[in-house]
Each structure stands twice: as structure tokens, then as C-alpha cells.
Enzyme design. Structure first.
Site, PDB file in Angstrom:
ATOM      1  N   PRO A 117       0.829  -1.213   0.000  1.00  0.00           N
ATOM      2  CG  PRO A 117       0.119  -0.879   2.219  1.00  0.00           C
ATOM      3  CD  PRO A 117       0.899  -1.832   1.344  1.00  0.00           C
ATOM      4  CE  LYS A 118       6.563  -0.491  -1.285  1.00  0.00           C
ATOM      5  NZ  LYS A 118       7.912  -0.687  -1.790  1.00  0.00           N
TER       6      LYS A 118
END
Length: 263
Positions: A117-118
Site C-alpha cells: 500500500p505505497k
């Protein structure tokens, strides 16, 4: 370009100039500051997806600042985010809730390959005199500051390496062209070929500031439990799918339809 060439070359986007190269991805002199704290268990219940389970009695979060000066394919960058201790079918591990970093390649690769989840932001990890300092800025605003006394005591290397060997879980989401989910999977990965170069502990503090688009403060710091400073070489292993939400939903829909036919 022939269709066979497209199939042969298509491992990442853009086709003719991918944002990252194929793996494996080796990291040299990777440096961590990990501050473990207690938070509101009700907040963890809202965030962690089933079938992962959280220990509501402990309600722990690991806030991480990670400096990566030498990573194959991705270069030199820094990362920051929250990992929540969880269990999956009796196996303990961590669920990566959010990550912020300052390099396009690992943002694209992390999201596309594993489902990390960047988001783009500006984290730092550095030593100032006698203090290890981690920060996270989202735009012009500071949203996280972590500090630890520099190398006050050596940590238990066996426990640190065991923790690094635990699996990590990610929620991989890729939409279809119509905006509906095409991939929605729980992915597991592990760190491999770990060379632990040192680990230390000391007094620590962590401050989180509310932000609409970097909501790390939604898991509030109620009590600092521990902190560890780690240096290691390692390989980021590729993942495996351990739960497919769309297939599970489809099976559930089939059972519902069968019941409808019966009645």
C-alpha cells in the site's frame, strides 16, 4: 510490434520502458527504526481485513522507518509506515497497513507485484549526535516523528532475526477497466537470505499528526512498548496468494443462488 513480442516483453508498465526491472530484489545495508506501540483495539478491528486476526488484548502496531541506500533495481530511497501484528490460520506475522516512500520504481513495483500500500511522500532516517531520528512529511506537513537513543543496548539477535523471518501479509487490489475490482487478494511474502549485521534497542518516542491523506494518526499512540534499530542485507521475496476475496465471493454467491432455487 508483434503480439508474441508483446507477450514476451510484458512484465511491467510501460511496455517499452518499465518503471522497474525484473527481480530478484537484493537490499544491502538496509536500516530500520521500528517503534512498537499500543493503540486502540477498536481501530485495529476497523482496519485489519478478515481472515487476518488481531490480538485485541495487546493491540500493537509497529511504526517503521526504513533506509535503503543500495537496492537492486530500485536504487536509493527511504520508506515509512505501519505494520500490524496479526495471525493467519495459526501463523503469526504482520499486516502492512500503509507505506510512504520517495521513489517511483518501488512504488510502482511494490503495488503491482505484491500489493504494497505505497504512496509518494518524503520519509527520512538519520542519526543526529546521540539520537536516531525518523520523520515522514506528506507534502509540506510533518505527519510522523520517531526518535530512539542511538545504540544504547544490543538487542537479542535471535529474536530480531526470527521477527524478520515472519511472513508479512498485504491486501492487493487492482481494478478492472470499468472501475470494479479485478484482483482483490490477500498476499503473503517473506524476506529471504537475511544477513543480520546488528540490532540495538534504547528509549524511544513517537509522535503522529492527523492528516487527511496520510492518516497514520488514526492508530493513536497510547503507550510505547519497545524500539529496535536494525542493519541487515536481505532479499525481498516474491509473494503467494493465500486468500482470493473475489473467488470467495463468487462461491458465496453460488451457494445463495442454489438456496434461492430450492425455495
Amino acid at each position: 510490434m508483434r503480439e508474441t513480442d508483446v507477450k514476451r516483453r510484458a512484465f511491467a508498465m510501460p511496455l517499452t520502458n518499465p518503471a522497474y526491472p525484473p527481480g530478484p530484489y537484493r537490499f544491502v545495508d538496509r536500516e530500520y527504526l521500528i517503534i512498537t506501540y499500543r493503540t486502540d483495539p477498536a481501530k485495529l478491528r476497523e482496519i485489519v481485513p478478515e481472515p487476518l486476526e488481531v490480538n485485541e488484548r495487546e493491540a500493537l502496531v509497529k511504526y517503521e522507518f526504513i533506509r535503503m541506500p543500495d537496492s537492486s533495481g530500485f536504487g536509493d530511497y527511504t520508506e515509512s509506515g505501519q505494520v500490524i501484528p496479526v495471525s493467519f490460520r495459526g501463523r503469526e506475522g504482520g499486516y502492512t497497513h500503509c507505506m510512504f516512500l520517495n521513489d517511483e520504481g518501488p512504488i510502482a513495483g511494490g503495488r503491482e507485484l505484491w500489493g504494497f500500500p505505497k504512496k509518494l511522500a518524503q520519509p527520512t532516517l538519520r542519526t543526529e549526535t546521540d539520537t536516531l531520528i525518523g520523520t515522514l512529511d506528506y507534502g509540506p506537513l510533518r505527519v510522523a516523528t520517531g526518535t530512539m537513543g542511538y545504540k544504547h543496548r544490543e538487542a537479542d539477535l535471535a529474536k530480531v532475526k526470527a521477527a524478520l523471518n515472519e511472513p508479512t501479509f498485504l491486501l492487493k487490489i487492482i481494478p478492472h477497466v470499468d472501475g470494479s475490482p479485478r484482483i482483490c487478494e490477500l498476499v503473503q511474502y517473506r524476506l529471504e537470505d537475511i544477513v543480520l549485521k546488528g540490532a540495538w534497542t534504547g528509549p524511544a518516542a513517537l509522535a503522529l499528526t492527523p492528516h487527511a491523506l496520510a492518516p497514520v494518526a488514526e492508530l493513536p499512540v497510547l503507550e510505547i512498548i519497545s524500539a529496535v534499530h536494525i542493519r541487515a542485507d536481505l532479499t525481498l521475496g516474491l509473494g503467494t496468494v493465500v486468500h482470493d476475496y473475489l473467488q470467495h465471493q463468487a462461491r458465496g454467491s453460488t451457494r445463495t443462488n442454489e438456496k434461492a432455487l430450492v425455495f
